[in-house]
Motif scaffolding. Structure first.
Motif: not given
Ligand SMILES: Cc1cc2nc3c(=O)[nH]c(=O)nc-3n(C[C@H](O)[C@H](O)[C@H](O)COP(=O)(O)OP(=O)(O)OC[C@H]3O[C@@H](n4cnc5c(N)ncnc54)[C@H](O)[C@@H]3O)c2cc1C
Length: 456
Positions: A153, A263, A287
């Motif tokens: 993330g 974000v 993003v």
């Molecule tokens: C308020 C908000 C609104 C948004 N709205 C939209 C939208 O409407 N549409 C859209 O497309 N996108 C939206 N986004 C962006 C979107 O949510 C993200 O781009 C997307 O979820 C990223 O996915 P990811 O798998 O990269 O990260 P994440 O979903 O953040 O997953 C990362 C995972 O890693 C885990 N993790 C972190 N650190 C550690 C560690 N040290 N050890 C083990 N595990 C760990 C976390 O618990 C999490 O489960 C929004 C974001 C926010 C914050």
């Protein structure tokens, strides 16, 4: 324990990577700090264009879709003027989506270390040899692998522990992020029927400075609403405070879920692979810089990076030379567009409510141009021509000049991230300083304060 690949993070990016690699027969472990039943529980606006699923042939079941949109409607600050951007989208049920991805991964024998947090990264011979992960109130486990993927993330857990000399550990500026807060409510009043067909975006530099506020319906009866706002992270604005002040009084109802998050709204990380490490999703800043949507591009980055890591493993090993093509593919698929939109994002963050009102009132841009801009990330000749004609007609020459300057920086950055992207890792440092100089120069030109360098 020894794996082919260890992935940190079970968000959409981590789980998609796990599915791709396990489908090829690799032994994969996913480490996630949340307990298994909380996977997918991510604070989000939940809106996504369906073309993202089509692009990577991901067939999502209907149970993960809460609601369907015909497009996006953008409102001016006075809310008197609107612009419809066509394009089918959905509101996903994030928990069900996450749980479904998890089921798919587990079916393919991915091993899940849930409630485990990454604590240490062990490097030997200039490669990551193992990661240490700790169970909440439990033991430390050592996980060895041939390759590692950081999918943790926006605040990356793995790549932030890598040596500064590895370009994959590159640090951003605070203003490269929006900080966002949102509530999902069951509203007392249903949304007006016409508007409920769209994901609504409100441009308002007072309510959401450096971002926007949104109202995304989530149910057919028009009462479940996802309402939130994002502001540029500059140490001045607080999205929760603005939510309480401006939005809460407008939307009465029962709270279903509240939360905030950061974000990354910038161009992608300069490289998504280095040594035996890949980075995907928010950890790699995939993003869209303008609208902040990152679910689709996280999936796409995960698909590309994990495919190349898989190919590398099949061919005998992973390092940046062997999987460099992953960068080229990602930049072509999404990264170059992001780079152009990063410049547009900075430009938009400098506009005032009067500017937004003027642009929407005078219909300077139409919905299909905004769609084109969103899909291609370019201010094409046709759009520029129409926009220039409108601006000239209405007599705002200064705006025209700003637009021309902005477009030339957009094009420069797009070109650097597409045709001029390094063909090999050796060319990366020079390319990185070129990109940094251009972004810095544009910031200076428009008087944009980029803030502080972030430590992670
Ligand atoms: C308020 C908000 C609104 C948004 N709205 C939209 C939208 O409407 N549409 C859209 O497309 N996108 C939206 N986004 C962006 C979107 O949510 C993200 O781009 C997307 O979820 C990223 O996915 P990811 O798998 O990269 O990260 P994440 O979903 O953040 O997953 C990362 C995972 O890693 C885990 N993790 C972190 N650190 C550690 C560690 N040290 N050890 C083990 N595990 C760990 C976390 O618990 C999490 O489960 C929004 C974001 C926010 C914050």
């Amino acid at each position: 324990m020894k794996y082919d690949v260890v992935i940190v993070g079970a968000g959409v990016a981590g789980l998609e990577s796990a599915i791709v690699l396990a489908s090829k027969g690799f032994k994969v472990a996913v480490v996630e700090s949340k307990p298994a039943e909380k996977i997918g529980d991510k604070t989000c606006g939940d809106a996504i264009g369906i073309h993202h699923f089509e692009k990577i042939s991901l067939e999502i079941p209907s149970k993960v879709i809460d609601y369907k949109y015909r497009g996006v409607k953008i409102y001016s600050p006075s809310e008197k003027h609107g612009l419809i951007v066509p394009g089918e989208g959905v509101s996903v049920n994030r928990v069900r989506f996450g749980q479904w991805l998890l089921e798919e991964a587990l079916k393919k024998r991915v091993e899940l270390y849930d409630s485990y947090v990454l604590t240490d990264v062990i490097i030997k011979n200039d490669m990551v040899e193992e990661v240490r992960v700790k169970k909440v109130n439990g033991p430390v486990v050592e996980l060895k692998a041939n390759a590692f993927i950081d999918a943790s993330g926006a605040r990356p857990a793995l790549r932030s522990k890598l040596p500064d000399t590895w370009p994959i550990s590159d640090k951003p500026f605070t203003t490269d992020f929006n900080i966002a807060y949102r509530e999902v409510i069951r509203s007392v009043n249903p949304m007006p029927e016409e508007d409920s067909k769209y994901a609504l975006i409100y441009l308002n530099a007072e309510v959401a400075p450096g971002g926007y506020w949104w109202l995304f319906p989530k149910s057919d009866d028009r009462v479940v609403l996802n309402i939130g706002l994002g502001v540029v992270w500059n140490g001045v604005y607080n999205p929760r405070h603005n939510y309480e002040k401006y939005l809460k009084p407008r939307f009465r109802g029962d709270l279903i879920h509240a939360g905030g998050g950061i974000v990354p709204t910038r161009r992608p990380l300069p490289t998504l692979v280095w040594r035996n490490v890949g980075v995907v999703g928010d950890a790699a800043y995939t993003v869209n810089p303008v609208h902040g949507g990152g679910i689709g591009s996280s999936l796409e980055a995960a698909y590309i990076v994990s495919t190349y890591i898989g190919n590398g493993l099949e061919a005998g090993g992973v390092d940046e030379k062997k999987v460099w093509e992953a960068n080229i593919k990602y930049m072509q698929a999404y990264g170059a567009k992001q780079a152009g939109l990063d410049i547009l994002r900075m430009y938009l963050q400098k506009l005032s409510n009067d500017d937004f009102e003027w642009i929407l009132k005078n219909k300077i841009v139409d919905g299909s141009s905004v769609y084109d801009l969103g899909v291609k990330g370019e201010l094409g000749e046709k759009i520029l021509h129409t926009v220039s004609a409108m601006i000239k007609l209405l007599g705002k020459p200064s705006l025209l000049n700003q637009l021309r300057i902005m477009r030339s920086y957009m094009n420069r950055l797009i070109s650097l991230h597409s045709t001029e992207y390094p063909k090999s890792p050796e060319e990366l440092p020079k390319w990185m300083s070129l990109v940094e100089n251009i972004v810095e120069e544009y910031a200076r030109t428009i008087g944009f304060d980029r803030g502080q360098k972030v430590k992670w």
